[in-house]
Design an enzyme around this catalytic site. Structure first.
Site, PDB file in Angstrom:
ATOM      1  N   ALA A   1     -39.343 -26.054 107.378  1.00 43.95           N
ATOM      2  CA  ALA A   1     -38.673 -24.771 107.240  1.00 43.95           C
ATOM      3  C   ALA A   1     -37.163 -24.934 107.281  1.00 43.95           C
ATOM      4  O   ALA A   1     -36.421 -24.221 106.624  1.00 43.95           O
ATOM      5  CB  ALA A   1     -39.130 -23.825 108.354  1.00 43.95           C
TER       6      ALA A   1
ATOM      7  N   GLY B   1     -35.426 -27.605 106.246  1.00 44.64           N
ATOM      8  CA  GLY B   1     -34.937 -28.253 105.034  1.00 44.64           C
ATOM      9  C   GLY B   1     -35.676 -29.539 104.768  1.00 44.64           C
ATOM     10  O   GLY B   1     -36.866 -29.669 105.070  1.00 44.64           O
TER      11      GLY B   1
ATOM     12  N   LYS C   1     -31.869 -34.752 108.734  1.00 46.83           N
ATOM     13  CA  LYS C   1     -32.382 -33.431 108.370  1.00 46.83           C
ATOM     14  C   LYS C   1     -31.275 -32.668 107.659  1.00 46.83           C
ATOM     15  O   LYS C   1     -30.187 -32.457 108.200  1.00 46.83           O
ATOM     16  CB  LYS C   1     -32.826 -32.668 109.618  1.00 46.83           C
ATOM     17  CG  LYS C   1     -34.083 -33.209 110.256  1.00 46.83           C
ATOM     18  CD  LYS C   1     -34.443 -32.444 111.509  1.00 46.83           C
ATOM     19  CE  LYS C   1     -34.793 -31.011 111.201  1.00 46.83           C
ATOM     20  NZ  LYS C   1     -35.256 -30.287 112.408  1.00 46.83           N
TER      21      LYS C   1
ATOM     22  N   ASP D   1     -42.539 -24.473 118.953  1.00 40.76           N
ATOM     23  CA  ASP D   1     -43.115 -24.965 117.690  1.00 40.76           C
ATOM     24  C   ASP D   1     -43.789 -26.317 117.890  1.00 40.76           C
ATOM     25  O   ASP D   1     -43.575 -27.250 117.117  1.00 40.76           O
ATOM     26  CB  ASP D   1     -42.024 -25.057 116.620  1.00 40.76           C
ATOM     27  CG  ASP D   1     -42.603 -25.027 115.199  1.00 40.76           C
ATOM     28  OD1 ASP D   1     -43.781 -24.633 115.061  1.00 40.76           O
ATOM     29  OD2 ASP D   1     -41.895 -25.387 114.249  1.00 40.76           O
TER      30      ASP D   1
END
Length: 682
Positions: A369, A371, A388, A489
């Site tokens: 989400a 990248g 990232k 997450d």
């Protein structure tokens, strides 16, 4: 720091001729004094933790357990100068306390150590968290100074209150009774230790006192040549361990220095006859000049003309280099004032573009989400990083700042290490250490290769190790950090595996910091479906129990080799099945072992171990958050230090407490705030 660069450059330019003839290499004596510690200058391994400026080395628990932990100073220390064949002397002072809430359980003590590696972590028990129980030290010698509180006859200990010198083994070269000097190591009192080693005399002395006054008489005095075990640079730190004990080991302050290394040009140093230690400088006599020598007169005349020219050139170079250094200093200033502090650094966009071949598609190793993730290799070396790259900088700025601010101050062996960042040219880049084995989900759900043969699957010992490692790091985030960290997450794609299949938790873009014992703040629900706790979906309040639920789903994936929501074929058609419901159904029919991954052949795992892990997964995925265990309890269960949490045969019905409900005004306010911040939901 900028003035330091300018002074060094000025000195170098005035000595330009000699610099061109030879490049002197100076040895570096070092000194640091830290009354309180921070994550920036220390590496915490095993069960060690940092709290209120003090270091805890072993697990804090009311239940006797086996634990080991080390803390290592990030700064490499020079102990040997190969250019002069000289070894360093050193001196260190630190205060510590050893306490035991349950005196009936004996601990094992702590050490101050010198090691060639900054990742030194040994076994529990008599190995003091420093030495390995199964294999000798690799890649150099480990020197330990033990303060032992347990009598281990197998290691030749004199009693359960002694001080000793250990080299590559817990068997001490010499050990003495601390009690004969009025010191009880495990009394709980703050004890100050002084360790002094003089290389010239090969003399080691250790002193102990309950006060800050250094005693005249040492507890241990020994003639030993430690320079035989010195490498050019080594690391210093502390370790401790327990074995079935609640003993706590705390370091409260620490100072360290080396001395005796020469800071002279090696070409002007004459080693002593023994080849080490004592050195003397030799200043060659200048030959007398003859005023009648026409050659020398001409040489002097030429130098007189060239001198001002060379001085002008040197001045121009000095100004140019000084300005360049100053601009680099201003661009890279990060608020870290001394070289003793080590942490994430700012990379330039040019470095990142070059190391990823201009962010070429061949370097892509993952997408999310946030990248795209690229593999970066620093030119001229084999050092690899994972970079990232944000999809859209303006939409991901909040996640970028969140991840950078949170993970930069965290240190745990099961966390992905942040190496640095870049925010140039409209790009948002986070630079992490590279994990060769990729993410857990790719190993669990490997597709058949192009030849149609079955892929190699993740073996059971590695799977169990992943479950233990992630439980350890979540326990650290929830209960051991200064501020509690809620990850929000936790899933298999955010768990990465290093070259030895050890797990590392990453991706803190959705993480939140909260004070301990503070009510959670409601937000727009974010995360991944299948891993989200029911109460989080209902109310948007992220707590440590929402992370526990996600962990439970991950554990069931590890055991079953199935995704959180998977297709199950029946006689008529495919049907989407929830993994938690499916495993609980088998458990209610007393067929829990049938949930094990069919790709794991019988005999490749222990039935009791598999069932234990499956029950841990179900207990964590309990619909009622109040019934879920803490991550600390989960870790104790997996380490067989506590009994598993009781799991009801039938999956409990979901119950929402009225005390957690929101007013309509609160819900509307949360939604408006979330829309303004453009936070990306699931």
């Amino acid at each position: 720091m900028a003035s330091h660069h300018i002074q060094a450059l000025l000195f170098s330019l005035f000595l330009l001729p000699s610099l061109l003839l030879s490049a002197p290499i100076s040895a570096k004596n070092i000194s640091f004094d830290s009354a309180s510690f921070s994550f920036s200058n220390l590496t915490l391994l095993g069960d060690s933790y940092l709290r209120n400026g003090a270091i805890g080395l072993t697990r804090e628990t009311d239940v006797p357990s086996s634990s080991s932990g080390t803390v290592v100073c990030n700064l490499p220390v020079q102990f040997y100068d190969p250019s002069t064949n000289t070894s360093a002397s050193f001196s260190t002072k630190f205060s510590f306390s050893i306490t035991n809430p349950n005196p009936q359980s004996q601990g094992d003590g702590l050490t101050f150590f010198i090691s060639p590696s900054n990742e030194t972590l040994g076994s529990t028990g008599g190995y003091l968290g420093l030495f390995n129980a199964t294999a000798p030290a690799k890649n150099g010698s480990i020197i330990g100074f033990e303060f032992d509180t347990r009598l281990d006859e197998e290691f030749g200990d004199p009693n359960d209150n002694h001080v000793g010198l250990d080299i590559n083994s817990p068997n001490s070269s010499k050990a003495v009774d601390a009690g004969s000097y009025g010191i009880e190591l495990k009394s709980g009192n703050t004890t100050t230790a002084w360790i002094d080693y003089y290389d010239g005399d090969n003399q080691l002395e250790i002193r102990l006192s309950y006060s800050a006054v250094k005693p005249e008489k040492p507890v241990l005095s020994l003639r030993v040549d430690l320079s035989e075990h010195f490498e050019e640079t080594m690391y210093v730190g502390f370790s401790a361990s327990t074995e079935g004990s609640t003993e706590l080991h705390t370091i409260k302050d620490w100072s360290f220095r080396t001395f005796g290394l020469p800071s002279l040009n090696p070409s002007s140093i004459n080693p002593s006859p023994d080849g080490r230690g004592n050195t003397s400088s030799i200043i060659p006599a200048m030959p007398a000049t003859s005023p009648r020598s026409s050659f020398r007169r001409k040489l002097g005349f030429a130098l007189g003309i060239m001198g001002p020219v060379a001085l002008c050139i040197a001045f121009v170079l000095f100004v140019w280099v000084s300005i360049k250094k100053y601009m680099e200093y201003k661009a890279n200033k990060q608020g870290l004032a001394t070289e003793f502090l080590k942490g994430p650094r700012k990379f330039s966009y040019r470095e990142m573009s070059t190391s990823t071949r201009g962010f070429h598609t061949s370097r892509i190793i993952g997408n999310g989400a946030f990248g795209t993730v690229y593999k970066a290799i620093i030119p001229g070396s084999r050092i690899a990083f994972a970079v990232k790259r944000s999809k859209q900088a303006h939409q991901s700025k909040k996640e970028f700042i969140s991840e950078l601010s949170i993970i930069a101050c965290l240190r745990h062996k099961n966390l992905v290490q942040l190496e640095g960042w870049c925010d140039e040219k409209g790009e948002l880049l986070l630079v992490y250490e590279f994990m060769p084995n990729g993410s857990l989900d790719k190993l669990l759900y490997r597709e058949p290769n192009s030849c149609g043969s079955s892929p190699t699957i993740l073996q059971w010992p590695d799977r169990y190790n992943v479950a233990v490692g992630i439980a350890s790091v979540l326990s650290y985030l929830h209960q051991e950090c200064e501020q509690q960290v809620i990850h929000r997450d936790v899933k298999t794609s955010n768990i990465l595996l290093d070259s030895n299949f050890n797990p590392r938790l990453g991706d803190f873009g959705l993480a939140r910091l909260t004070d301990h014992n503070k009510s959670p703040v409601s937000t727009l629900t974010a995360g991944t479906m299948g891993y989200l706790a029911p109460e989080y979906l209902q109310y948007g309040k992220a707590t440590e129990k929402t992370d526990v639920f996600s962990y439970g789903v991950v554990v069931l994936e590890i055991c079953c080799g199935r995704r959180p929501i998977f297709d199950r074929e029946n006689e008529r058609a495919k049907k989407m099945v929830n993994l938690v419901d499916w495993v609980w159904g088998l458990y209610s029919e007393d067929r829990l072992i049938e949930a094990a991954d069919a790709r794991l052949n019988i005999g490749e795992f222990e039935r009791e171990e598999m069932e234990r892990l499956l029950l841990v997964g179900l207990s964590c995925a309990n619909p009622n958050c109040a019934e879920r265990p803490t991550m600390r309890r989960v870790l104790q269960v997996l380490n067989r230090e506590a009994e598993p949490v009781a799991v009801p045969r039938k999956k409990p019905l979901l119950v929402f407490a009225s005390s957690t409900s929101f007013s309509m005004r609160e819900i509307v306010a949360d939604c408006e705030q979330s829309m303004k911040s453009q936070e990306i939901g699931c």
